[in-house]
Scaffold this motif. Structure first.
Motif, mmCIF file in Angstrom:
data_model
loop_
_atom_site.group_PDB
_atom_site.id
_atom_site.type_symbol
_atom_site.label_atom_id
_atom_site.label_comp_id
_atom_site.label_asym_id
_atom_site.label_seq_id
_atom_site.Cartn_x
_atom_site.Cartn_y
_atom_site.Cartn_z
ATOM 1 N N UNK A 120 8.442 11.835 -52.120
ATOM 2 C CA UNK A 120 9.704 12.504 -51.755
ATOM 3 C C UNK A 120 9.511 13.507 -50.619
ATOM 4 N N UNK A 121 8.699 13.145 -49.643
ATOM 5 C CA UNK A 121 8.505 14.025 -48.489
ATOM 6 C C UNK A 121 9.781 14.004 -47.655
ATOM 7 N N UNK A 122 10.326 15.185 -47.372
ATOM 8 C CA UNK A 122 11.584 15.275 -46.630
ATOM 9 C C UNK A 122 11.529 16.406 -45.614
ATOM 10 N N UNK A 123 11.976 16.127 -44.426
ATOM 11 C CA UNK A 123 12.093 17.138 -43.378
ATOM 12 C C UNK A 123 13.399 17.884 -43.591
ATOM 13 N N UNK A 124 13.326 19.207 -43.797
ATOM 14 C CA UNK A 124 14.542 19.979 -44.098
ATOM 15 C C UNK A 124 14.960 20.916 -42.968
ATOM 16 N N UNK A 125 14.029 21.264 -42.068
ATOM 17 C CA UNK A 125 14.374 22.179 -40.967
ATOM 18 C C UNK A 125 13.315 22.065 -39.890
ATOM 19 N N UNK A 126 13.695 22.491 -38.692
ATOM 20 C CA UNK A 126 12.736 22.502 -37.583
ATOM 21 C C UNK A 126 13.214 23.504 -36.544
ATOM 22 N N UNK A 127 12.281 24.313 -36.055
ATOM 23 C CA UNK A 127 12.584 25.164 -34.903
ATOM 24 C C UNK A 127 11.368 25.192 -33.989
ATOM 25 N N UNK A 128 11.623 25.451 -32.725
ATOM 26 C CA UNK A 128 10.554 25.510 -31.735
ATOM 27 C C UNK A 128 10.541 26.862 -31.055
ATOM 28 N N UNK A 129 9.382 27.184 -30.451
ATOM 29 C CA UNK A 129 9.240 28.469 -29.751
ATOM 30 C C UNK A 129 8.394 28.261 -28.504
ATOM 31 N N UNK A 130 8.938 28.725 -27.389
ATOM 32 C CA UNK A 130 8.222 28.676 -26.114
ATOM 33 C C UNK A 130 8.184 30.103 -25.576
ATOM 34 N N UNK A 131 7.101 30.829 -25.845
ATOM 35 C CA UNK A 131 7.062 32.255 -25.542
ATOM 36 C C UNK A 131 8.048 32.978 -26.445
ATOM 37 N N UNK A 132 8.991 33.677 -25.817
ATOM 38 C CA UNK A 132 10.023 34.365 -26.585
ATOM 39 C C UNK A 132 11.294 33.534 -26.722
ATOM 40 N N UNK A 133 11.275 32.324 -26.183
ATOM 41 C CA UNK A 133 12.455 31.461 -26.222
ATOM 42 C C UNK A 133 12.376 30.550 -27.435
ATOM 43 N N UNK A 147 16.017 14.938 -44.014
ATOM 44 C CA UNK A 147 15.703 13.525 -43.845
ATOM 45 C C UNK A 147 14.486 13.176 -44.689
ATOM 46 N N UNK A 148 14.634 12.158 -45.552
ATOM 47 C CA UNK A 148 13.535 11.748 -46.432
ATOM 48 C C UNK A 148 12.576 10.845 -45.667
ATOM 49 N N UNK A 149 11.302 11.220 -45.712
ATOM 50 C CA UNK A 149 10.266 10.404 -45.074
ATOM 51 C C UNK A 149 9.610 9.456 -46.062
ATOM 52 N N UNK A 150 9.764 9.720 -47.354
ATOM 53 C CA UNK A 150 9.208 8.829 -48.365
ATOM 54 C C UNK A 150 7.876 9.307 -48.906
ATOM 55 N N UNK A 151 7.133 8.403 -49.519
ATOM 56 C CA UNK A 151 5.852 8.726 -50.142
ATOM 57 C C UNK A 151 4.725 8.582 -49.126
ATOM 58 N N UNK A 178 6.149 23.792 -32.266
ATOM 59 C CA UNK A 178 7.199 23.364 -33.183
ATOM 60 C C UNK A 178 6.790 23.657 -34.629
ATOM 61 N N UNK A 179 7.778 24.094 -35.408
ATOM 62 C CA UNK A 179 7.524 24.502 -36.795
ATOM 63 C C UNK A 179 8.472 23.740 -37.727
ATOM 64 N N UNK A 180 8.061 22.547 -38.145
ATOM 65 C CA UNK A 180 8.899 21.783 -39.075
ATOM 66 C C UNK A 180 8.689 22.294 -40.511
ATOM 67 N N UNK A 181 9.725 22.203 -41.309
ATOM 68 C CA UNK A 181 9.653 22.558 -42.732
ATOM 69 C C UNK A 181 9.917 21.307 -43.558
ATOM 70 N N UNK A 194 6.712 23.601 -47.318
ATOM 71 C CA UNK A 194 5.685 24.053 -46.371
ATOM 72 C C UNK A 194 6.231 24.001 -44.952
ATOM 73 N N UNK A 195 6.035 25.091 -44.216
ATOM 74 C CA UNK A 195 6.434 25.159 -42.813
ATOM 75 C C UNK A 195 5.186 25.089 -41.943
ATOM 76 N N UNK A 196 5.135 24.052 -41.090
ATOM 77 C CA UNK A 196 3.983 23.835 -40.205
ATOM 78 C C UNK A 196 2.690 23.859 -41.033
#
Length: 217
Positions: A120-133, A147-151, A178-181, A194-196
């Motif tokens: 039941x691995x699922x991507x629930x959030x994602x944000x990126x950072x480039x310096x302060x942006x 989004x479910x990625x599955x087993x 990038x920091x996916x959760x 888990x985040x990143x």
């Protein structure tokens, strides 16, 4: 004939007992602690105060000993809890993320380096950072819903579909971090988030069901 008064056993053993006022002397000996303090310059009232303070000091020492014992027990309990949590998360830490493909079609892969499957691995959030942006939005197929990625079997890898990330114009999406959760279920029946590459966090409640299942490639 002179009749001698009957002598007590104490008077027979101690000649002083026959002296007048002996009983008073005995009473005064019972008060030797107070008398000693008086001899040292304290009044009777001051002697009683000192005795009271001594009792207070003894009580405080007892309370301090109880507090120290409680603190030691609490410290040991926290240490055992930390060891238990570390043992529980050992398998969860073995699901590792990596960037599989750079933007504009960002893809992220997850590899199970453990000896048991993760489901039941699922991507629930994602944000990126480039310096302060930072990124403003992300989506897969037009939506930012989880989004479910599955087993993921032991030693195997799953990869997300292309992820569209929106950046301000001055950012460099390729050089960004990038920091996916993700949320997932381990072989012991525990849910984790888990985040990143941060430490996994135990979820005590079951996450809601997610409709978006993996797309066959």
């Amino acid at each position: 004939m002179t009749i001698c008064p009957e002598q007590s056993p104490e008077s027979q053993d101690n000649p002083d007992a026959r002296l007048p006022g002996y009983a008073g002397i005995a009473d005064r000996r019972l008060m030797i602690s107070s008398a000693t303090l008086v001899d040292l310059g304290f009044t009777v009232v001051e002697a009683d105060v000192l005795a009271a303070w001594g009792q207070v000091a003894g009580a405080m020492a007892t309370v301090a000993a109880v507090v120290v014992a409680f603190w030691i027990a609490l410290r040991d309990s926290r240490h055992r809890d930390a060891e238990r949590r570390d043992s529980e998360s050992a398998h969860a830490r073995l699901l590792s993320a990596a960037r599989a493909e750079n933007p504009p079609a960002l893809r992220i892969s997850y590899t199970n380096f453990g000896a048991f499957p993760i489901t039941s691995v699922r991507l629930t959030a994602l944000y990126g950072r480039c310096g302060d942006i930072k990124t403003t939005t992300w989506h897969i197929d037009g939506t930012a819903a989880p989004y479910v990625l599955g087993a993921v079997a032991p030693g195997k890898t799953v990869t997300t579909p292309p992820i569209t990330v929106t950046w301000p114009e001055e950012a460099d999406p390729v050089a960004a971090l990038y920091y996916p959760t993700i949320v997932f279920h381990d072989a012991n029946g525990r849910w984790w988030e888990r985040t990143a590459h941060e430490q996994p966090k135990r979820l005590l409640e079951t996450p809601p069901l997610i409709a978006r299942l993996p797309t066959a490639e």
